[in-house]
Design a protein around this motif. Sequence first.
Motif, PDB file in Angstrom:
ATOM      1  N   GLU A 163    -133.357  28.564 -95.191  1.00 16.81           N
ATOM      2  CA  GLU A 163    -134.302  28.915 -96.242  1.00 16.81           C
ATOM      3  C   GLU A 163    -134.947  27.692 -96.905  1.00 16.81           C
ATOM      4  O   GLU A 163    -136.137  27.715 -97.231  1.00 16.81           O
ATOM      5  CB  GLU A 163    -133.612  29.765 -97.315  1.00 16.81           C
ATOM      6  CG  GLU A 163    -133.047  31.086 -96.805  1.00 16.81           C
ATOM      7  CD  GLU A 163    -134.106  32.069 -96.351  1.00 16.81           C
ATOM      8  OE1 GLU A 163    -134.823  31.750 -95.374  1.00 16.81           O
ATOM      9  OE2 GLU A 163    -134.202  33.139 -96.957  1.00 16.81           O
ATOM     10  N   GLU A 202    -137.903  33.745 -99.625  1.00 13.88           N
ATOM     11  CA  GLU A 202    -137.076  32.636 -99.157  1.00 13.88           C
ATOM     12  C   GLU A 202    -136.677  31.709-100.300  1.00 13.88           C
ATOM     13  O   GLU A 202    -135.580  31.127-100.280  1.00 13.88           O
ATOM     14  CB  GLU A 202    -137.805  31.893 -98.043  1.00 13.88           C
ATOM     15  CG  GLU A 202    -137.983  32.781 -96.821  1.00 13.88           C
ATOM     16  CD  GLU A 202    -138.675  32.118 -95.662  1.00 13.88           C
ATOM     17  OE1 GLU A 202    -138.263  32.378 -94.517  1.00 13.88           O
ATOM     18  OE2 GLU A 202    -139.638  31.364 -95.889  1.00 13.88           O
ATOM     19  N   HIS A 249    -129.788  33.484 -94.569  1.00 12.55           N
ATOM     20  CA  HIS A 249    -130.764  33.663 -95.650  1.00 12.55           C
ATOM     21  C   HIS A 249    -130.257  33.043 -96.951  1.00 12.55           C
ATOM     22  O   HIS A 249    -130.323  33.656 -98.023  1.00 12.55           O
ATOM     23  CB  HIS A 249    -131.076  35.144 -95.831  1.00 12.55           C
ATOM     24  CG  HIS A 249    -131.697  35.758 -94.620  1.00 12.55           C
ATOM     25  ND1 HIS A 249    -130.944  36.298 -93.593  1.00 12.55           N
ATOM     26  CD2 HIS A 249    -132.993  35.896 -94.244  1.00 12.55           C
ATOM     27  CE1 HIS A 249    -131.765  36.748 -92.651  1.00 12.55           C
ATOM     28  NE2 HIS A 249    -133.009  36.510 -93.021  1.00 12.55           N
ATOM     29  N   THR A 264    -132.782  30.460-101.535  1.00 15.96           N
ATOM     30  CA  THR A 264    -132.254  29.108-101.709  1.00 15.96           C
ATOM     31  C   THR A 264    -131.262  29.015-102.864  1.00 15.96           C
ATOM     32  O   THR A 264    -130.531  28.022-102.978  1.00 15.96           O
ATOM     33  CB  THR A 264    -133.383  28.083-101.951  1.00 15.96           C
ATOM     34  OG1 THR A 264    -134.036  28.356-103.197  1.00 15.96           O
ATOM     35  CG2 THR A 264    -134.389  28.101-100.814  1.00 15.96           C
TER      36      THR A 264
END
Length: 273
Positions: free
Chosen positions: A208, A171, A202, A175
């Motif tokens: 995220e 995750e 995502h 970002t």
Amino acid sequence: MSTDFSVVDNANSAWMHESNTVENNDSFSQKVIDGTSLIKVQMFLDRAIVYAYYAVKSERQPPNRTYTRWVWRLAGAYHSSRHTSRLMEKAAQNFAALGRQDLAKWATQKAKEEAGHDQLALLDIQSMGYDAEAVVQVFNPSPIRDYVNYFTQIVEATNPIDCIGLCYASERLGTFIGEEYIQSVEALLPKGIHATRWLRVHSSVGSEVKHVDDIVELVAHLTPQERNRVARACYETALLRFMPPKEDYILDEEIQGILKPLELSRYLQVQSV
């Protein structure tokens, strides 16, 4: 606490060697987790991801994004997502068996949050004009298979705490995908085709960032030994994410040849015969 990771190479592998100098006023161990402690935790985990990036040391670059290759990428997204809820439910069971209700609660919530994300990838593939179920049967990139195998292995362990590191690394990398990148993908698509549902979820414009913050707070409450395990899992997960496939990248021409019979109009015609 002062922690120094260095990447150690030998003929067979690269791993993190950790040397710790633990001070009595270790801010990670405070019962009250303040903002400074959370920043330190995130830097600790991010450092593991950075070391993995440099450990790969690969000069192989993935091919440029194209309309055709995006279908292939979406197939990988499907396979990376379709096991997540099941595996996190298994992790929750194992955490509960250890009496770690805090971690079991987190894993259960993670299973709920990730439910249905594989369907987003299928919708994206279908919107691009292909039979999605057929596409994901023929495309399952080897790096994704390695990632899922690793995920399965750590979740089935008696103590599946490594899955926290896997989720963080996955995750956290998400970002770094922002609106600009998403728009660059959408620029490959003809007008009226919406095939970035999975990508948006995502990315930094999806959930995220919050998920990363939640994991940082969770890790801040762990013991130093547990944090070290989480960081190592971050490193190992990032290695899998950064590592190019063992085989050559599939060519666009090869992808096109495989996809041609799976175009929805052609596929439906064959099915009706």
